[in-house]
Enzyme design. Structure first.
Site, PDB file in Angstrom:
ATOM      1  N   ASN A  26      -0.701   7.419   6.645  1.00  0.00           N
ATOM      2  CA  ASN A  26      -1.140   8.476   7.375  1.00  0.00           C
ATOM      3  C   ASN A  26       0.433   9.497   7.065  1.00  0.00           C
ATOM      4  O   ASN A  26       0.881   9.870   7.666  1.00  0.00           O
ATOM      5  CB  ASN A  26      -0.596   7.845   8.768  1.00  0.00           C
ATOM      6  CG  ASN A  26      -1.548   9.487   9.954  1.00  0.00           C
ATOM      7  OD1 ASN A  26      -0.735   9.797  10.505  1.00  0.00           O
ATOM      8  ND2 ASN A  26      -3.044   8.886  10.657  1.00  0.00           N
TER       9      ASN A  26
ATOM     10  N   LEU B 204      -5.286  -2.575  11.660  1.00  0.00           N
ATOM     11  CA  LEU B 204      -4.412  -2.449  10.478  1.00  0.00           C
ATOM     12  C   LEU B 204      -3.855  -0.972   9.942  1.00  0.00           C
ATOM     13  O   LEU B 204      -3.959   0.365  11.177  1.00  0.00           O
ATOM     14  CB  LEU B 204      -5.762  -2.448   9.215  1.00  0.00           C
ATOM     15  CG  LEU B 204      -6.677  -3.753   9.562  1.00  0.00           C
ATOM     16  CD1 LEU B 204      -8.427  -3.611   9.397  1.00  0.00           C
ATOM     17  CD2 LEU B 204      -6.170  -5.073   8.840  1.00  0.00           C
ATOM     18  N   PRO B 205      -3.240  -0.816   9.025  1.00  0.00           N
ATOM     19  CA  PRO B 205      -2.881   0.493   9.036  1.00  0.00           C
ATOM     20  C   PRO B 205      -3.543   1.656   8.499  1.00  0.00           C
ATOM     21  O   PRO B 205      -4.692   0.976   7.898  1.00  0.00           O
ATOM     22  CB  PRO B 205      -1.126  -0.478   8.066  1.00  0.00           C
ATOM     23  CG  PRO B 205      -1.760  -1.895   8.035  1.00  0.00           C
ATOM     24  CD  PRO B 205      -2.792  -2.150   8.240  1.00  0.00           C
ATOM     25  N   ASP B 206      -3.075   2.568   8.866  1.00  0.00           N
ATOM     26  CA  ASP B 206      -3.796   3.746   8.619  1.00  0.00           C
ATOM     27  C   ASP B 206      -3.220   3.778   6.792  1.00  0.00           C
ATOM     28  O   ASP B 206      -2.086   4.984   6.711  1.00  0.00           O
ATOM     29  CB  ASP B 206      -3.550   4.942   9.354  1.00  0.00           C
ATOM     30  CG  ASP B 206      -4.589   6.089   8.651  1.00  0.00           C
ATOM     31  OD1 ASP B 206      -5.642   6.007   7.841  1.00  0.00           O
ATOM     32  OD2 ASP B 206      -4.496   7.224   9.467  1.00  0.00           O
ATOM     33  N   ALA B 207      -3.740   3.424   5.713  1.00  0.00           N
ATOM     34  CA  ALA B 207      -3.414   3.807   4.677  1.00  0.00           C
ATOM     35  C   ALA B 207      -3.762   2.898   3.266  1.00  0.00           C
ATOM     36  O   ALA B 207      -3.755   2.492   2.343  1.00  0.00           O
ATOM     37  CB  ALA B 207      -1.766   3.276   4.208  1.00  0.00           C
TER      38      ALA B 207
END
Length: 296
Positions: free
Chosen positions: A117, A51-54
Site C-alpha cells: 500500500n 488481509l494485507p494490501d500487498a
C-alpha cells in the site's frame, strides 16, 4: 446492465466524484448518495478479509468481489487492480474478464509485484520501468472491446520519492500508450508536490486525484488545477472499521442493548437497501399472474 456514462462525463469535461467501497453494501450506499461511480478499493477489499494490501488478493478474488458490486449497482464500478496481476498478457486477460463482468474500468499502477500500500509508512515502493508499464497499458487498450471501458494509468513516482519530473515523464508516456485517465498518487500532507505536477502537466488526458493524504484541499481547488476526477478511496473502509470496532467494544461490556451509545441504522433501513419491499411486490405480482391462468 448499468449505464456506463463515465467515459461520456469525462469527454464532456464534467467533474466526476467517485466513492470507495469494500463490499456491496458500501457500494450501494455510495450509489444512494449520488456519486458518479464506485471505486472498488483494493485496500478496502483486502481489509474486509483482514488481509494485507500487498498483492495477496488474487485477480479472481477481486473479480468476484467487484462483480457483486456491479450486479447490485446501476452506476459504474471501477476496479483497483494494483499492478495488473502480471505482465501484458495477464493485463489483457484481466481486461477481458472484468469487461465481460460488467465492470466500467480498471486502474493499474507502475510498481513491482507484489506491491505494498502506497500510504504504508514502511512500505516497499519499487517501480517497474516506464517501458514495461507502457506495454501493460497497450495490452489493456488492445484487449478491451467496449470503447467506454476506462483504463486508468497510475504512476507511483511521487510515492517512490522519484520527483515531479519523473512523474511527468511517466504520465506523458502513459498518455501516449492510451490511458484514458492519469492518476498521480502522493502521500505528502503538504500538497505542494502534487500541485507542481498539476501545474506542469501539458497532456490532454484527464487527471484523477485521491486526496486521502491532503484532506484539507478543497474540491474546487483540485478542479481549478485541472483535476477532473476525485476518488474518496479509503473513507468508507476507515469509517466502517471505526464504527464496528466501537459497537463491538461496547457490546462486550454492556448489560443490555439499551446501554449502547452508538447510533444504529434501523432494520427498515437495511430492508430498503436489500430491496425487501420489492421482493414482496414481486411475489404479489406473480400470485396475481397465477390467478389469471385460472388453473383450478
Amino acid at each position: 446492465m448499468y449505464n456506463n456514462n463515465l467515459m461520456k462525463k469525462i469527454q464532456e469535461k464534467q467533474f466526476v466524484k467517485v466513492c470507495g467501497a469494500f463490499d456491496v453494501m458500501s457500494a450501494k450506499l455510495a450509489e444512494m448518495n449520488d456519486f458518479d461511480a464506485i471505486w472498488a478499493s483494493g485496500f478496502g477489499i483486502s481489509s474486509a478479509r483482514a488481509l494485507p494490501d500487498a498483492g495477496i488478493i488474487t485477480m479472481t478474488e477481486l473479480l468476484d468481489a467487484v462483480t457483486f458490486m456491479a450486479e447490485a449497482c446501476s452506476i459504474p464500478v471501477i476496479a483497483d487492480c494494483d499492478t495488473g496481476y502480471g505482465g501484458p498478457n495477464n493485463v489483457a486477460h484481466l481486461v477481458k474478464k472484468f469487461e465481460n463482468a460488467g465492470i466500467a474500468g480498471i486502474c493499474i499502477e507502475d510498481k513491482t509485484f507484489p506491491k505494498e500500500n502506497s500510504l504504508f509508512k514502511d512500505g516497499k515502493q519499487e517501480m517497474i520501468s516506464k517501458k514495461d508499464f507502457v506495454a501493460k497499458l497497450i495490452a489493456a487498450k488492445n484487449a478491451k472491446k467496449n470503447p467506454d471501458f476506462v483504463i486508468i494509468g497510475r504512476t507511483e513516482a511521487l510515492i517512490a520519492d522519484l520527483g515531479v519530473e519523473e512523474a511527468l515523464d511517466r504520465a506523458t508516456a502513459y498518455e501516449k500508450a492510451g490511458a484514458d485517465i492519469i492518476f498521480v498518487h502522493s502521500r505528502k500532507k503538504n500538497p505542494d508536490e502534487i500541485f507542481e505536477f498539476y501545474e506542469k502537466w501539458k497532456g490532454k488526458t484527464p487527471l484523477m486525484a485521491v486526496p486521502t493524504a491532503f484532506p484539507t484541499v478543497a474540491l474546487d481547488e483540485l478542479k481549478s488545477r485541472g483535476v477532473q476526477m476525485v476518488v474518496f478511496a479509503h473513507q468508507t473502509t476507515l469509517a466502517a472499521f471505526a464504527a464496528i470496532s466501537d459497537v463491538a467494544k461496547q457490546m462486550s461490556k454492556i448489560k443490555s442493548l439499551s446501554d449502547l451509545s452508538t447510533k444504529l441504522a434501523s432494520m427498515d433501513d437495511l430492508f430498503k437497501l436489500q430491496g425487501m419491499h420489492k421482493i414482496r411486490d414481486h411475489e404479489n405480482f406473480i400470485e396475481e399472474e397465477v390467478k389469471k391462468l385460472d388453473l383450478d
